[in-house]
Design a protein around this motif. Structure first.
Motif, PDB file in Angstrom:
ATOM      1  N   LEU A  63      14.919  23.369  27.038  1.00  0.00           N
ATOM      2  CA  LEU A  63      15.847  23.707  25.957  1.00  0.00           C
ATOM      3  C   LEU A  63      16.104  25.208  25.926  1.00  0.00           C
ATOM      4  N   GLY A  64      15.040  26.001  26.007  1.00  0.00           N
ATOM      5  CA  GLY A  64      15.208  27.452  25.992  1.00  0.00           C
ATOM      6  C   GLY A  64      16.063  27.952  27.134  1.00  0.00           C
ATOM      7  N   ALA A  65      15.816  27.430  28.327  1.00  0.00           N
ATOM      8  CA  ALA A  65      16.594  27.850  29.491  1.00  0.00           C
ATOM      9  C   ALA A  65      18.057  27.452  29.350  1.00  0.00           C
ATOM     10  N   SER A  66      18.300  26.289  28.763  1.00  0.00           N
ATOM     11  CA  SER A  66      19.670  25.784  28.654  1.00  0.00           C
ATOM     12  C   SER A  66      20.543  26.651  27.746  1.00  0.00           C
ATOM     13  N   LEU A  67      19.931  27.409  26.843  1.00  0.00           N
ATOM     14  CA  LEU A  67      20.696  28.217  25.893  1.00  0.00           C
ATOM     15  C   LEU A  67      21.141  29.556  26.476  1.00  0.00           C
ATOM     16  N   ARG A  68      20.577  29.951  27.612  1.00  0.00           N
ATOM     17  CA  ARG A  68      20.988  31.181  28.315  1.00  0.00           C
ATOM     18  C   ARG A  68      20.914  32.406  27.394  1.00  0.00           C
ATOM     19  N   MET A  69      19.821  32.526  26.664  1.00  0.00           N
ATOM     20  CA  MET A  69      19.657  33.616  25.705  1.00  0.00           C
ATOM     21  C   MET A  69      19.393  34.938  26.413  1.00  0.00           C
ATOM     22  N   GLU A  70      20.025  35.972  25.936  1.00  0.00           N
ATOM     23  CA  GLU A  70      19.767  37.312  26.440  1.00  0.00           C
ATOM     24  C   GLU A  70      18.467  37.846  25.836  1.00  0.00           C
ATOM     25  N   PRO A  71      17.718  38.679  26.572  1.00  0.00           N
ATOM     26  CA  PRO A  71      16.540  39.314  25.971  1.00  0.00           C
ATOM     27  C   PRO A  71      16.935  40.054  24.691  1.00  0.00           C
ATOM     28  N   GLY A  72      16.094  39.921  23.683  1.00  0.00           N
ATOM     29  CA  GLY A  72      16.372  40.552  22.405  1.00  0.00           C
ATOM     30  C   GLY A  72      17.140  39.674  21.436  1.00  0.00           C
ATOM     31  N   THR A  73      17.566  38.488  21.868  1.00  0.00           N
ATOM     32  CA  THR A  73      18.242  37.562  20.963  1.00  0.00           C
ATOM     33  C   THR A  73      17.329  37.237  19.789  1.00  0.00           C
ATOM     34  N   ARG A  74      17.868  37.317  18.575  1.00  0.00           N
ATOM     35  CA  ARG A  74      17.104  36.969  17.379  1.00  0.00           C
ATOM     36  C   ARG A  74      17.241  35.474  17.100  1.00  0.00           C
ATOM     37  N   VAL A  75      16.099  34.829  16.831  1.00  0.00           N
ATOM     38  CA  VAL A  75      16.058  33.387  16.587  1.00  0.00           C
ATOM     39  C   VAL A  75      15.404  33.139  15.239  1.00  0.00           C
ATOM     40  N   LEU A  76      16.013  32.293  14.428  1.00  0.00           N
ATOM     41  CA  LEU A  76      15.431  31.835  13.174  1.00  0.00           C
ATOM     42  C   LEU A  76      15.060  30.375  13.333  1.00  0.00           C
ATOM     43  N   ASP A  77      13.818  30.014  12.968  1.00  0.00           N
ATOM     44  CA  ASP A  77      13.345  28.634  13.102  1.00  0.00           C
ATOM     45  C   ASP A  77      12.840  28.155  11.747  1.00  0.00           C
ATOM     46  N   LEU A  78      13.605  27.278  11.102  1.00  0.00           N
ATOM     47  CA  LEU A  78      13.213  26.722   9.803  1.00  0.00           C
ATOM     48  C   LEU A  78      12.454  25.419  10.042  1.00  0.00           C
ATOM     49  N   GLY A  79      11.201  25.400   9.599  1.00  0.00           N
ATOM     50  CA  GLY A  79      10.308  24.291   9.924  1.00  0.00           C
ATOM     51  C   GLY A  79       9.682  24.533  11.285  1.00  0.00           C
ATOM     52  N   SER A  80       9.057  25.709  11.435  1.00  0.00           N
ATOM     53  CA  SER A  80       8.621  26.190  12.750  1.00  0.00           C
ATOM     54  C   SER A  80       7.295  25.619  13.218  1.00  0.00           C
ATOM     55  N   GLY A  81       6.598  24.852  12.380  1.00  0.00           N
ATOM     56  CA  GLY A  81       5.352  24.231  12.799  1.00  0.00           C
ATOM     57  C   GLY A  81       4.330  25.246  13.276  1.00  0.00           C
ATOM     58  N   SER A  82       3.716  24.968  14.402  1.00  0.00           N
ATOM     59  CA  SER A  82       2.695  25.850  14.961  1.00  0.00           C
ATOM     60  C   SER A  82       3.267  26.922  15.873  1.00  0.00           C
ATOM     61  N   GLY A  83       4.591  27.107  15.824  1.00  0.00           N
ATOM     62  CA  GLY A  83       5.216  28.275  16.432  1.00  0.00           C
ATOM     63  C   GLY A  83       5.419  28.239  17.927  1.00  0.00           C
ATOM     64  N   GLU A  84       5.243  27.075  18.551  1.00  0.00           N
ATOM     65  CA  GLU A  84       5.289  27.043  20.017  1.00  0.00           C
ATOM     66  C   GLU A  84       6.667  27.429  20.554  1.00  0.00           C
ATOM     67  N   MET A  85       7.725  27.007  19.879  1.00  0.00           N
ATOM     68  CA  MET A  85       9.066  27.328  20.369  1.00  0.00           C
ATOM     69  C   MET A  85       9.294  28.832  20.366  1.00  0.00           C
ATOM     70  N   LEU A  86       9.080  29.481  19.247  1.00  0.00           N
ATOM     71  CA  LEU A  86       9.321  30.919  19.168  1.00  0.00           C
ATOM     72  C   LEU A  86       8.377  31.694  20.086  1.00  0.00           C
ATOM     73  N   CYS A  87       7.111  31.307  20.109  1.00  0.00           N
ATOM     74  CA  CYS A  87       6.135  32.069  20.906  1.00  0.00           C
ATOM     75  C   CYS A  87       6.426  31.975  22.400  1.00  0.00           C
TER      76      CYS A  87
END
Length: 283
Positions: A63-87
């Motif tokens: 999923l992360g690779a598919s979004l083609r995010m540039e370094p420094g992109t700010r991400v907000l995660d509502l309902g982030s659980g144990s943080g694995e996506m952001l980390c």
């Protein structure tokens, strides 16, 4: 429109708490320092989970690779659980981000994970209710991956996320769908839905985003194997908790869940329920 679960299955509790049905919130939760938390059964059954939905680490990376995010992109995660996506995205793609979650346990685990991966300077985790949360600075990706109850459903959650999103940004929505329509309401309830009408078939779910004037620009779907990892991993966690806490006041509840969950999942959820994350951009 459908209403989704928090750590997937917390939606049933949140729905009942909103309507006043069943036990009170104080009966069902262990309150954290901020006065909010999820039901104790989920803090126990998913305490060993790093990802609180039917994605594996490989699916999350895809999923992360598919979004083609540039370094420094700010991400907000509502309902982030144990943080694995952001980390992991901070480590792998150089994003920065903020996560909000009602579970005090999961929020603490997220902070530990950030330190473990060396990204604590790039991601922040807040223990609190994500409902109504708007970022102080607009973000490139605004996500609610499995907790659309915070906005009263998909449409309301998209509206909430859009308030934090910069022009041209991407919204991520994690949502269940029917693999096939259940033949009876009993089968739907075996999948922890209230009714067949709670969820849509995948083509109808995709079409519903278009009806809200959003393009679906990417999607990653759970597989049967990744569903198994999400559901079956709870069973060993609950058994070990029961062995360690036989005299706990909550032991009977955990025992009931462990006794019923494997058969219910094999009979109902595994055959009827899908889940995916959909990347949306406003038209």
């Amino acid at each position: 429109m459908t209403r989704t679960r928090g750590s997937l299955h917390t939606e049933a509790w949140c729905r009942d708490a909103d309507s006043g049905d069943g036990a009170s919130v104080s009966d069902r939760t262990t309150k954290g320092a901020s006065g909010v938390d999820i039901p104790r059964i989920f803090n126990i059954s998913e305490s060993a989970h790093r990802i609180h939905n039917p994605f594996t680490a490989e699916k999350l990376a895809m999923l992360g690779a598919s979004l083609r995010m540039e370094p420094g992109t700010r991400v907000l995660d509502l309902g982030s659980g144990s943080g694995e996506m952001l980390c992991t995205w901070a480590r792998d793609y150089g994003i920065t981000g903020t996560g909000i979650d009602m579970s005090q346990l999961f929020s603490e685990q997220a902070k530990l994970r950030a330190r473990e991966l060396g990204v604590a300077d790039r991601v922040t985790f807040v223990h609190g209710n994500a409902a109504g949360y708007v970022a102080g600075e607009t973000v490139g990706v605004a996500a609610c991956v499995g907790a659309t109850w915070i906005g009263g459903g998909v449409s309301g959650t998209i509206e909430l996320l859009a308030r934090s999103l910069r022009d041209g940004g991407i919204i991520l929505i994690g949502e269940p769908y029917w693999l096939q329509l259940p033949p009876t309401e009993e089968v739907a309830q075996g999948c922890r839905a209230r009714a067949i009408s709670d969820f849509l078939l995948l083509p109808d779910l995709v079409a519903s985003f278009g009806a809200l004037n959003y393009d679906v620009v990417e999607m990653v779907l759970a597989s049967q194997d990744s569903w198994d990892r999400y559901e079956a991993a709870k069973w060993l966690t609950m058994r070990r908790w029961l062995d360690a806490n036989p005299d706990d006041d909550f032991a009977a509840d955990v025992r009931a869940e462990l006794t019923s969950s494997p058969e219910r999942y094999a009979r109902y959820g595994r055959n009827y329920l899908g889940w995916g994350v959909f990347a949306l951009m406003a038209r």
